[in-house]
Design an enzyme around this catalytic site. Structure first.
Site, PDB file in Angstrom:
ATOM      1  CB  ALA A 139      -0.905   0.001   1.226  1.00 46.33           C
ATOM      2  N   GLY A 164      -0.759  -5.179   0.602  1.00 49.82           N
ATOM      3  CA  GLY A 164      -1.955  -5.107  -0.221  1.00 49.82           C
ATOM      4  C   GLY A 164      -1.794  -5.764  -1.571  1.00 49.82           C
ATOM      5  CD  GLU A 199      -3.969  -7.559   2.702  1.00 47.50           C
ATOM      6  OE1 GLU A 199      -4.607  -7.819   3.740  1.00 47.50           O
ATOM      7  OE2 GLU A 199      -3.538  -6.414   2.446  1.00 47.50           O
ATOM      8  CD  GLU A 221       0.163  -6.077   5.582  1.00 46.20           C
ATOM      9  OE1 GLU A 221      -0.461  -5.948   4.521  1.00 46.20           O
ATOM     10  OE2 GLU A 221       0.863  -7.091   5.845  1.00 46.20           O
TER      11      GLU A 221
END
Length: 258
Positions: A66, A112, A115, A135
């Site tokens: 991200a 992300g 993901e 994360e």
């Protein structure tokens, strides 16, 4: 529809969606998530599109995570909204799409990015790809489905280790774990995915859609809501502020557990 961060092409019933932020290693910001949602939805709405391939531009990254600078000052409520809206707009939408989605992982797939790849119906990786959910090194937990989809794909123990250590794994390790179906040389990645798409397109799109729904139903639980809450609450911790500040300042974080 023209997009700034996403390129869409179509060829013989195959839609290719390319995340195109090369200077940011294709990191996901809110604008890119929205553009991906729009691009994938448009392809799904087009009856001529039978399979969708999602990949990243360049040879370094699928999506390297991200865009941390975008949310480093968020509070608890803003963090929870970020995860909830992102899951609704993109990640859950991709998982439940009637059109098959293949993630062509052409490099780093972190946070992300992994993901997003896990939300796809299956994954193919280039031999230089590396994957991870880092994360916790920022004082966060995965917020776009990572705590739910990773154990579903590779098992609880390996998922626990990957998430708690924030470690990256290689493409070959990912194949051994069952995280990706195939590993191929990078120059062959898209053509290999097109070959799988061609096999899919020989079959009934209605039956495939129903199969996707049935398979996804076997994993339904309340875990995603729990993840959203935990992700949002992370934004109220000192460790989050330290983790994101250290990342932006390019130094090692010093966490206090508060």
């Amino acid at each position: 529809m023209a997009h700034e961060n996403v390129i869409t092409t179509t060829e013989g019933g195959i839609g290719i969606v390319t995340i195109n932020r090369p200077t940011k290693l294709n990191a996901l910001n809110r604008a890119t998530i929205l553009e991906l949602s729009e691009a994938i939805t448009a392809l799904d709405d087009d009856a001529a599109t039978r399979v969708i391939i999602v990949t990243g531009s360049g040879e370094k990254a699928f999506v390297a995570g991200a865009d941390i600078a975008e949310f480093s000052e968020f509070n608890v409520e803003e963090g929870e909204q970020l995860a909830s809206l992102g899951q609704q707009l993109l990640f859950d939408m991709v998982q439940n799409l009637a059109t098959p989605v293949i993630a062509a992982i052409n490099g780093f797939a972190l946070g992300g990015g992994l993901e997003l790849a896990m939300a796809a119906h299956f994954r193919v990786a280039s031999d230089n790809a590396k994957m991870g959910l880092p994360e916790v090194s920022l004082g966060l937990i995965p917020g776009y489905g990572g705590t739910q989809r990773l154990p579903q794909l590779i098992g609880k123990g390996r998922a626990m280790e990957m998430i708690m250590t924030a470690a990256m794994i290689t493409a070959d390790e990912a194949k051994t774990y069952g995280l990706v179906n195939h590993v191929v040389p990078q120059p062959e990645l898209i053509d290999f995915c097109k070959g799988i798409a061609a096999k899919i397109m020989k079959n009934s799109p209605v039956a495939i859609s129903k199969a996707i729904t049935a398979i996804n139903a076997s994993f339904t639980s309340g875990g995603f809501a729990t993840e959203i809450t935990g992700f949002g609450e992370s934004f109220g911790t000192n460790d989050f502020k330290e983790g994101t500040t250290a990342f932006i300042e390019k130094r090692k974080a010093v966490f206090t557990g508060k």
